[in-house]
Each structure stands twice: as C-alpha cells, then as structure tokens.
Design a protein around this motif. Structure first.
Motif, mmCIF file in Angstrom:
data_model
loop_
_atom_site.group_PDB
_atom_site.id
_atom_site.type_symbol
_atom_site.label_atom_id
_atom_site.label_comp_id
_atom_site.label_asym_id
_atom_site.label_seq_id
_atom_site.Cartn_x
_atom_site.Cartn_y
_atom_site.Cartn_z
ATOM 1 N N ARG A 1 38.849 77.497 37.425
ATOM 2 C CA ARG A 1 38.906 76.284 38.578
ATOM 3 C C ARG A 1 37.818 76.023 39.331
ATOM 4 O O ARG A 1 37.499 74.894 39.740
ATOM 5 C CB ARG A 1 40.218 76.408 38.939
ATOM 6 C CG ARG A 1 40.760 75.170 39.563
ATOM 7 C CD ARG A 1 42.003 75.352 40.275
ATOM 8 N NE ARG A 1 43.240 76.118 39.553
ATOM 9 C CZ ARG A 1 44.096 76.954 40.007
ATOM 10 N NH1 ARG A 1 44.476 77.189 41.309
ATOM 11 N NH2 ARG A 1 44.811 77.555 39.094
ATOM 12 N N ILE B 1 45.410 85.566 36.497
ATOM 13 C CA ILE B 1 45.221 84.366 37.286
ATOM 14 C C ILE B 1 43.769 84.501 37.948
ATOM 15 O O ILE B 1 43.440 83.456 38.126
ATOM 16 C CB ILE B 1 46.424 84.306 38.593
ATOM 17 C CG1 ILE B 1 47.907 83.993 37.726
ATOM 18 C CG2 ILE B 1 46.022 83.190 39.732
ATOM 19 C CD1 ILE B 1 48.893 84.038 38.670
ATOM 20 N N GLU C 1 50.205 77.738 38.265
ATOM 21 C CA GLU C 1 48.549 77.740 38.091
ATOM 22 C C GLU C 1 48.176 76.426 37.284
ATOM 23 O O GLU C 1 47.307 75.622 37.509
ATOM 24 C CB GLU C 1 48.100 78.835 37.492
ATOM 25 C CG GLU C 1 48.277 80.325 38.483
ATOM 26 C CD GLU C 1 47.703 79.946 39.667
ATOM 27 O OE1 GLU C 1 46.639 79.381 39.908
ATOM 28 O OE2 GLU C 1 48.338 80.421 40.536
ATOM 29 N N SER D 1 54.830 81.978 37.018
ATOM 30 C CA SER D 1 53.299 82.043 37.702
ATOM 31 C C SER D 1 52.398 81.236 36.991
ATOM 32 O O SER D 1 51.683 80.522 37.731
ATOM 33 C CB SER D 1 53.007 83.381 37.565
ATOM 34 O OG SER D 1 53.885 84.554 38.334
ATOM 35 N N GLU E 1 40.712 75.977 31.771
ATOM 36 C CA GLU E 1 41.920 76.668 32.134
ATOM 37 C C GLU E 1 43.176 76.233 31.875
ATOM 38 O O GLU E 1 43.939 77.304 31.534
ATOM 39 C CB GLU E 1 41.843 76.264 33.711
ATOM 40 C CG GLU E 1 42.730 77.159 34.657
ATOM 41 C CD GLU E 1 43.066 76.730 35.970
ATOM 42 O OE1 GLU E 1 43.949 77.151 36.695
ATOM 43 O OE2 GLU E 1 42.478 75.713 36.394
ATOM 44 N N LEU F 1 41.385 81.194 38.070
ATOM 45 C CA LEU F 1 40.775 80.608 39.291
ATOM 46 C C LEU F 1 39.307 80.730 39.238
ATOM 47 O O LEU F 1 38.800 79.669 39.594
ATOM 48 C CB LEU F 1 41.325 81.692 40.545
ATOM 49 C CG LEU F 1 42.687 81.722 40.958
ATOM 50 C CD1 LEU F 1 42.988 82.642 42.004
ATOM 51 C CD2 LEU F 1 43.006 80.249 41.307
#
Length: 218
Positions: free
Chosen positions: A25, A18, A84, A80, A33, A22
């Motif tokens: 992003r 993750i 995201e 999870s 992403e 990030l």
C-alpha cells in the motif's frame, strides 16, 4: 473465553501478513495488495474475497459457525483482512467498496468479542474502535446496530448503548430490540452510581430512559 496466549499468537501471525500488505500500500500497489488479500483469504479460510463479500453478514456468520459457534481462526482472519481490503479501497477512493468491507469486518469482530468474552486488554478492542471510527460518517446497516448496542453495554459505555438503542427503535421498530432495551435498563438499575458514571450515565438518566422506552409500542 479465548485463551489470551492463543489470541496473541494468532494476532502475531495475522500482523506479519498485514505488514506485507502495508508495504504494498505504501508503494501505491493497491491492485497487488487486493490480490494478496484474496490469496491470504483463500489460504487461511478456504474462501475468496469475492465469495465472502457476496454473502450477507448473517449468512457469512452462519457459514463460519457450523456448530452454532463462530470459528475463531477463520473469523479473525476474515475480519482482519476485510479491514485491510477496505483500507485499500479507501486508498483507491472507492468508499462504496470500503464501506461494505468495514461493516462486514466490524460485524464479525463484534460477534467474536461477544461469543468469546475476549479480555479487555486485547488488541481486538482497538481494532473494533478503529472500525467504528472509520464508519462514523456513514449510516450503519440495520443488522449491525443491535450488535453494537450489545458491545457498548459489554464495555460499560452505557450512554453510547442508549444512543444506539433509541436510534434503532426509531428507524427499525422491533419487538426484540424493545425487549433488549427493557432488559438493559433493568441491569442498569442494579448498578451503583460510580459504575454508571464510568459509563457516562446516571441514575436519573436510567429513569428517563425507561420513561422514553415505555413510549414505544410495537
């Protein structure tokens, strides 16, 4: 109950992946992403995002529970990564797509927390709280509310559980939920005043809730 060390190791692995998402992003590389999320889903679960999101919540849960018990690894990866994916769609100002990712992620997390009796100090509870907060301004899907009702009681959040119970019965009259409500108040009647107060509840409210519940006939 899931072994705490096992959850920590799995969460660490998911957290590493993750962190890469990030970074994409933060650079506004939302399409990259989304592609990365799809690749991770395929790598760790054998399913693509498109396939996962084509399934109803119930069908997804069934596909992850071939022996009647949720596959923890696959379930946690999907929950999870869907969260995201929802955040990526939020960044793209696509609330329609983000909503369905968030609700599906929450559905899986609530089932995992219930089936596995995860310790209360697990980060999974914060993940669940975050998802609930993201959905505050939206109407929840019908199939999600009974699981949320069960979750709130499990956490000792009795006032919130009661709110979900009556909202559900008002909009989706259900014999199963009515019976679950009666069982809920039976359990509350056995609790002491201190326990109820911790859940923002009281003995008087238990009696009021029973009286209100008895007005439902299904």
């Amino acid at each position: 109950m899931i072994n705490k060390d096992y959850i920590l190791r799995l969460a660490e692995q998911i957290g590493y992946e993750i962190s890469i998402l990030l970074r994409l992003r933060k650079r506004n590389q939302y399409e990259d992403e989304l592609l990365a999320i799809d690749n991770l889903l395929l790598k760790y679960t054998g399913m693509t995002s498109r396939f996962i999101n084509s399934l109803s919540d119930e069908m997804l849960l069934q596909s992850l529970s071939p022996l009647g018990k949720l596959n923890v690894d696959a379930g946690l990866w999907i929950a999870s990564l869907l969260k995201e994916e929802g955040a990526a769609y939020d960044a793209l100002h696509n609330s329609h797509e983000s909503y369905y990712r968030y609700t599906k992620s929450l559905y899986l997390l609530l089932e995992l927390l219930y089936q596995e009796h995860v310790p209360f100090d697990s980060e999974l509870y914060q993940e669940t709280t975050d998802l609930i907060a993201k959905l505050t301004d939206f109407e929840l899907p019908e199939q999600l509310e009974p699981k949320l009702f069960r979750y709130y009681e499990q956490r000792g959040m009795y006032a919130q559980a009661e709110n979900i119970l009556f909202d559900y019965l008002e909009h989706h009259p259900s014999k199963d939920m009515l019976e679950a409500g009666h069982a809920f108040y039976e359990r509350l009647q056995k609790k002491n005043t201190a326990d109820l107060e911790l859940g923002n509840f009281s003995q008087e409210e238990v009696l009021e809730g029973i009286e209100q519940l008895n007005q439902f006939t299904i």
